[in-house]
Design a protein around this motif. Structure first.
Motif, PDB file in Angstrom:
ATOM      1  N   VAL A 189       0.815  -1.216   0.000  1.00 60.22           N
ATOM      2  CA  VAL A 189       0.000   0.000   0.000  1.00 60.22           C
ATOM      3  C   VAL A 189       0.850   1.268   0.000  1.00 60.22           C
ATOM      4  CG1 VAL A 189      -1.713   1.325   1.295  1.00 60.22           C
ATOM      5  CG2 VAL A 189      -1.974  -1.148   1.053  1.00 60.22           C
ATOM      6  N   TYR A 190       1.892   1.312   0.808  1.00 57.02           N
ATOM      7  CA  TYR A 190       2.733   2.517   0.874  1.00 57.02           C
ATOM      8  C   TYR A 190       3.278   2.870  -0.517  1.00 57.02           C
ATOM      9  CZ  TYR A 190       6.244   5.854   2.534  1.00 57.02           C
ATOM     10  OH  TYR A 190       6.989   6.989   2.742  1.00 57.02           O
ATOM     11  N   THR A 191       3.853   1.880  -1.184  1.00 55.84           N
ATOM     12  CA  THR A 191       4.404   2.116  -2.523  1.00 55.84           C
ATOM     13  C   THR A 191       3.303   2.458  -3.513  1.00 55.84           C
ATOM     14  OG1 THR A 191       6.211   0.575  -2.066  1.00 55.84           O
ATOM     15  CG2 THR A 191       5.795   1.115  -4.365  1.00 55.84           C
ATOM     16  N   GLY A 192       2.148   1.814  -3.350  1.00 56.35           N
ATOM     17  CA  GLY A 192       1.024   2.096  -4.231  1.00 56.35           C
ATOM     18  C   GLY A 192       0.571   3.542  -4.141  1.00 56.35           C
ATOM     19  N   LEU A 193       0.527   4.085  -2.931  1.00 57.36           N
ATOM     20  CA  LEU A 193       0.179   5.488  -2.740  1.00 57.36           C
ATOM     21  C   LEU A 193       1.276   6.397  -3.287  1.00 57.36           C
ATOM     22  CD1 LEU A 193      -1.218   5.296   0.905  1.00 57.36           C
ATOM     23  CD2 LEU A 193      -2.528   6.003  -1.102  1.00 57.36           C
ATOM     24  N   GLN A 194       2.495   6.004  -3.051  1.00 57.09           N
ATOM     25  CA  GLN A 194       3.655   6.811  -3.455  1.00 57.09           C
ATOM     26  C   GLN A 194       3.732   6.963  -4.969  1.00 57.09           C
ATOM     27  OE1 GLN A 194       7.509   5.091  -2.400  1.00 57.09           O
ATOM     28  NE2 GLN A 194       8.114   7.060  -1.534  1.00 57.09           N
ATOM     29  N   THR A 195       3.432   5.872  -5.683  1.00 54.46           N
ATOM     30  CA  THR A 195       3.563   5.869  -7.143  1.00 54.46           C
ATOM     31  C   THR A 195       2.290   6.289  -7.868  1.00 54.46           C
ATOM     32  OG1 THR A 195       2.920   3.536  -7.292  1.00 54.46           O
ATOM     33  CG2 THR A 195       5.275   4.040  -7.021  1.00 54.46           C
ATOM     34  N   GLY A 196       1.168   6.358  -7.130  1.00 53.52           N
ATOM     35  CA  GLY A 196      -0.090   6.706  -7.769  1.00 53.52           C
ATOM     36  C   GLY A 196      -0.842   5.514  -8.330  1.00 53.52           C
ATOM     37  N   ALA A 197      -0.379   4.307  -8.036  1.00 48.64           N
ATOM     38  CA  ALA A 197      -1.102   3.113  -8.467  1.00 48.64           C
ATOM     39  C   ALA A 197      -2.481   3.072  -7.824  1.00 48.64           C
ATOM     40  CB  ALA A 197      -0.313   1.854  -8.112  1.00 48.64           C
ATOM     41  N   ILE A 198      -2.591   3.647  -6.630  1.00 48.20           N
ATOM     42  CA  ILE A 198      -3.876   3.822  -5.956  1.00 48.20           C
ATOM     43  C   ILE A 198      -3.969   5.268  -5.475  1.00 48.20           C
ATOM     44  CG2 ILE A 198      -4.218   1.423  -5.213  1.00 48.20           C
ATOM     45  CD1 ILE A 198      -2.970   2.189  -2.521  1.00 48.20           C
ATOM     46  N   ASP A 199      -5.197   5.722  -5.285  1.00 47.30           N
ATOM     47  CA  ASP A 199      -5.417   7.078  -4.781  1.00 47.30           C
ATOM     48  C   ASP A 199      -5.560   7.110  -3.269  1.00 47.30           C
ATOM     49  OD1 ASP A 199      -5.548   8.241  -7.395  1.00 47.30           O
ATOM     50  OD2 ASP A 199      -7.578   7.438  -7.588  1.00 47.30           O
ATOM     51  N   GLY A 200      -5.943   5.970  -2.708  1.00 47.37           N
ATOM     52  CA  GLY A 200      -6.172   5.972  -1.272  1.00 47.37           C
ATOM     53  C   GLY A 200      -6.282   4.581  -0.703  1.00 47.37           C
ATOM     54  N   GLN A 201      -6.476   4.529   0.602  1.00 49.69           N
ATOM     55  CA  GLN A 201      -6.621   3.270   1.329  1.00 49.69           C
ATOM     56  C   GLN A 201      -7.584   3.505   2.473  1.00 49.69           C
ATOM     57  OE1 GLN A 201      -5.299   2.926   4.737  1.00 49.69           O
ATOM     58  NE2 GLN A 201      -4.974   5.147   4.624  1.00 49.69           N
ATOM     59  N   ASP A 202      -8.133   2.436   3.032  1.00 51.01           N
ATOM     60  CA  ASP A 202      -8.992   2.585   4.210  1.00 51.01           C
ATOM     61  C   ASP A 202      -8.423   1.730   5.326  1.00 51.01           C
ATOM     62  OD1 ASP A 202     -10.010  -0.096   3.550  1.00 51.01           O
ATOM     63  OD2 ASP A 202     -11.722   0.428   4.802  1.00 51.01           O
ATOM     64  N   ASN A 203      -8.092   2.383   6.420  1.00 47.87           N
ATOM     65  CA  ASN A 203      -7.537   1.696   7.575  1.00 47.87           C
ATOM     66  C   ASN A 203      -7.807   2.516   8.822  1.00 47.87           C
ATOM     67  OD1 ASN A 203      -5.852  -0.884   7.406  1.00 47.87           O
ATOM     68  ND2 ASN A 203      -5.127   0.210   5.591  1.00 47.87           N
ATOM     69  N   PRO A 204      -7.814   1.882   9.986  1.00 50.18           N
ATOM     70  CA  PRO A 204      -7.878   2.639  11.234  1.00 50.18           C
ATOM     71  C   PRO A 204      -6.627   3.495  11.398  1.00 50.18           C
ATOM     72  CG  PRO A 204      -8.491   0.357  11.602  1.00 50.18           C
ATOM     73  CD  PRO A 204      -7.909   0.429  10.226  1.00 50.18           C
ATOM     74  N   LEU A 205      -6.742   4.560  12.158  1.00 52.30           N
ATOM     75  CA  LEU A 205      -5.617   5.485  12.322  1.00 52.30           C
ATOM     76  C   LEU A 205      -4.359   4.829  12.899  1.00 52.30           C
ATOM     77  CD1 LEU A 205      -7.444   8.742  13.508  1.00 52.30           C
ATOM     78  CD2 LEU A 205      -6.964   7.932  11.183  1.00 52.30           C
ATOM     79  N   PRO A 206      -4.467   3.897  13.866  1.00 48.35           N
ATOM     80  CA  PRO A 206      -3.239   3.251  14.344  1.00 48.35           C
ATOM     81  C   PRO A 206      -2.489   2.511  13.238  1.00 48.35           C
ATOM     82  CG  PRO A 206      -4.992   2.943  15.943  1.00 48.35           C
ATOM     83  CD  PRO A 206      -5.633   3.531  14.720  1.00 48.35           C
ATOM     84  N   ASN A 207      -3.209   1.912  12.298  1.00 48.87           N
ATOM     85  CA  ASN A 207      -2.556   1.237  11.178  1.00 48.87           C
ATOM     86  C   ASN A 207      -1.844   2.236  10.272  1.00 48.87           C
ATOM     87  OD1 ASN A 207      -4.096  -0.825  12.299  1.00 48.87           O
ATOM     88  ND2 ASN A 207      -4.518  -1.772  10.331  1.00 48.87           N
ATOM     89  N   VAL A 208      -2.500   3.386  10.054  1.00 49.95           N
ATOM     90  CA  VAL A 208      -1.902   4.443   9.237  1.00 49.95           C
ATOM     91  C   VAL A 208      -0.589   4.894   9.860  1.00 49.95           C
ATOM     92  CG1 VAL A 208      -2.215   6.801   8.386  1.00 49.95           C
ATOM     93  CG2 VAL A 208      -4.126   5.198   8.347  1.00 49.95           C
ATOM     94  N   LYS A 209      -0.573   4.961  11.186  1.00 48.76           N
ATOM     95  CA  LYS A 209       0.635   5.336  11.916  1.00 48.76           C
ATOM     96  C   LYS A 209       1.714   4.264  11.782  1.00 48.76           C
ATOM     97  CE  LYS A 209       3.189   7.219  15.299  1.00 48.76           C
ATOM     98  NZ  LYS A 209       3.870   8.524  15.195  1.00 48.76           N
ATOM     99  N   ASN A 210       1.347   3.018  12.060  1.00 46.74           N
ATOM    100  CA  ASN A 210       2.314   1.925  12.061  1.00 46.74           C
ATOM    101  C   ASN A 210       2.973   1.731  10.708  1.00 46.74           C
ATOM    102  OD1 ASN A 210       1.719   1.370  14.736  1.00 46.74           O
ATOM    103  ND2 ASN A 210       0.181  -0.165  14.249  1.00 46.74           N
ATOM    104  N   MET A 211       2.182   1.858   9.651  1.00 46.05           N
ATOM    105  CA  MET A 211       2.677   1.601   8.299  1.00 46.05           C
ATOM    106  C   MET A 211       3.185   2.868   7.598  1.00 46.05           C
ATOM    107  SD  MET A 211       2.379  -1.638   8.155  1.00 46.05           S
ATOM    108  CE  MET A 211       2.652  -2.037   6.426  1.00 46.05           C
ATOM    109  N   LYS A 212       3.116   4.009   8.304  1.00 46.55           N
ATOM    110  CA  LYS A 212       3.595   5.302   7.794  1.00 46.55           C
ATOM    111  C   LYS A 212       2.873   5.753   6.522  1.00 46.55           C
ATOM    112  CE  LYS A 212       8.257   4.562   9.691  1.00 46.55           C
ATOM    113  NZ  LYS A 212       8.040   5.412  10.873  1.00 46.55           N
TER     114      LYS A 212
END
Length: 328
Positions: free
Chosen positions: A198-221
């Motif tokens: 997901v991180y690389t997908g957001l970085q490269t534009g392969a995806i526009d977004g993701q859905d996760n709880p905020l702690p996951n967003v923190k853990n995975m940066k």
């Protein structure tokens, strides 16, 4: 800092917890229980499993594998069924792939909060769903592991007010029909992608977004490659701490009681930590420059519920289940 203090306090009582939930020792060597999860070793739930491991150490050797290193996301359940895994952190969506009735437990805006989620699994109706899994899949559910309300995080700066604003948004969702349907129910274009990508997908534009709880967003940066978080709170995020029915059945009644008590204590601590972290992270992400706001929740809820009720998924739901869950 709050988490670290609580962590030390929690670890400090682990020895007492072990004594409180002491197991009658097996006559033979301690069985090895391999545990697989997609969350990282930095996750609160990894700390939860450390305490659980310590609580059962007199009778079992727990070997945890994090980050999907042993089994990839979505394959843990089959591994349990085949006897290649003894314990797993299983998504309810994976269960719904094999038991259609379970799809109701993956639907948007079903549970109000963590307390409502726990009340359901502690109820007679929750027991019926757990029995389905036991009888049909050969897995014993110890309980739900809450990890936060799922929110939409986006790289584009387009502001989202209603589901119509999500049109054309490539929203990463895990693979599987239940997950993909959830993404569509939010108005987005759901795109399957492995959690680790997901991180690389957001970085490269392969995806526009993701859905996760905020702690996951923190853990995975993920916040490093996003511009905004839309507080849709569309799903109370939880997985299921499970053990294979064979392992569970080989335990004596006393061992089962102690095993369940150790799991209950660990899961309760994890839930408490996640709730505290969710509150703190809103301010932390704002300070990091992210735009965080609440959209028209009523519009999202109405759109999602209409899509679910008119879908083939709802045909398998037990009669009156929505009313039973809402009444808890």
């Amino acid at each position: 800092m709050v988490f670290e203090i609580n962590r030390r306090r929690f670890l400090g009582v682990s020895a007492a917890a072990t004594a409180a939930f002491a197991f009658p020792a097996f006559a033979q060597d301690k069985p090895v229980l391999k545990f697989s999860a997609v969350f990282s070793d930095q996750d609160i739930r990894a700390e939860m499993m450390k305490s659980f491991k310590d609580a059962i150490k007199d009778s079992f050797t727990l070997e945890p594998f994090y980050g999907g290193t042993l089994f990839k996301q979505g394959t843990e359940l089959v591994a349990l069924q085949r006897g290649n895994l003894q314990m797993g952190n299983i998504a309810p969506q994976d269960i719904s792939n094999q038991i259609p009735e379970w799809s109701v437990l993956t639907s948007a805006y079903l549970f109000r909060d963590a307390a409502h989620l726990k009340a359901f699994f502690d109820s007679d109706t929750g027991a019926e769903f757990k029995k389905m899994a036991e009888d049909q899949l050969g897995v014993h559910i110890l309980g739900p592991t809450y990890f936060g309300a799922r929110q939409v995080g986006l790289k584009p700066e387009k502001k989202i007010a209603t589901p119509a604003d999500m049109a054309g948004i490539k929203l990463r969702m895990p693979g599987g029909d239940a997950w993909q349907f959830l993404g569509a129910a939010l108005g987005a274009n759901p795109t399957p992608m492995a959690y680790a990508e997901v991180y690389t997908g957001l970085q490269t534009g392969a995806i526009d977004g993701q859905d996760n709880p905020l702690p996951n967003v923190k853990n995975m940066k993920f916040y490093e490659v996003m511009s905004q978080i839309v507080l849709t709170s569309h799903l109370i995020g939880y997985d299921l701490l499970t053990v294979s029915s064979k392992v569970w059945g080989d335990m004596s009644p006393e061992q089962q009681t102690a095993f369940q008590a150790a799991a209950d204590k660990a899961m309760a601590w994890s839930q408490e930590q996640h709730l505290a972290q969710e509150k703190a992270l809103v301010d932390e992400f704002k300070a990091a420059g992210l735009n965080i706001y609440e959209p028209d929740i009523a519009a999202f809820r109405k759109n999602a519920q209409e899509k679910y009720l008119s879908s083939d998924l709802a045909k398998s739901w037990p009669e009156g289940i929505l009313e039973k869950v809402a009444a808890l």
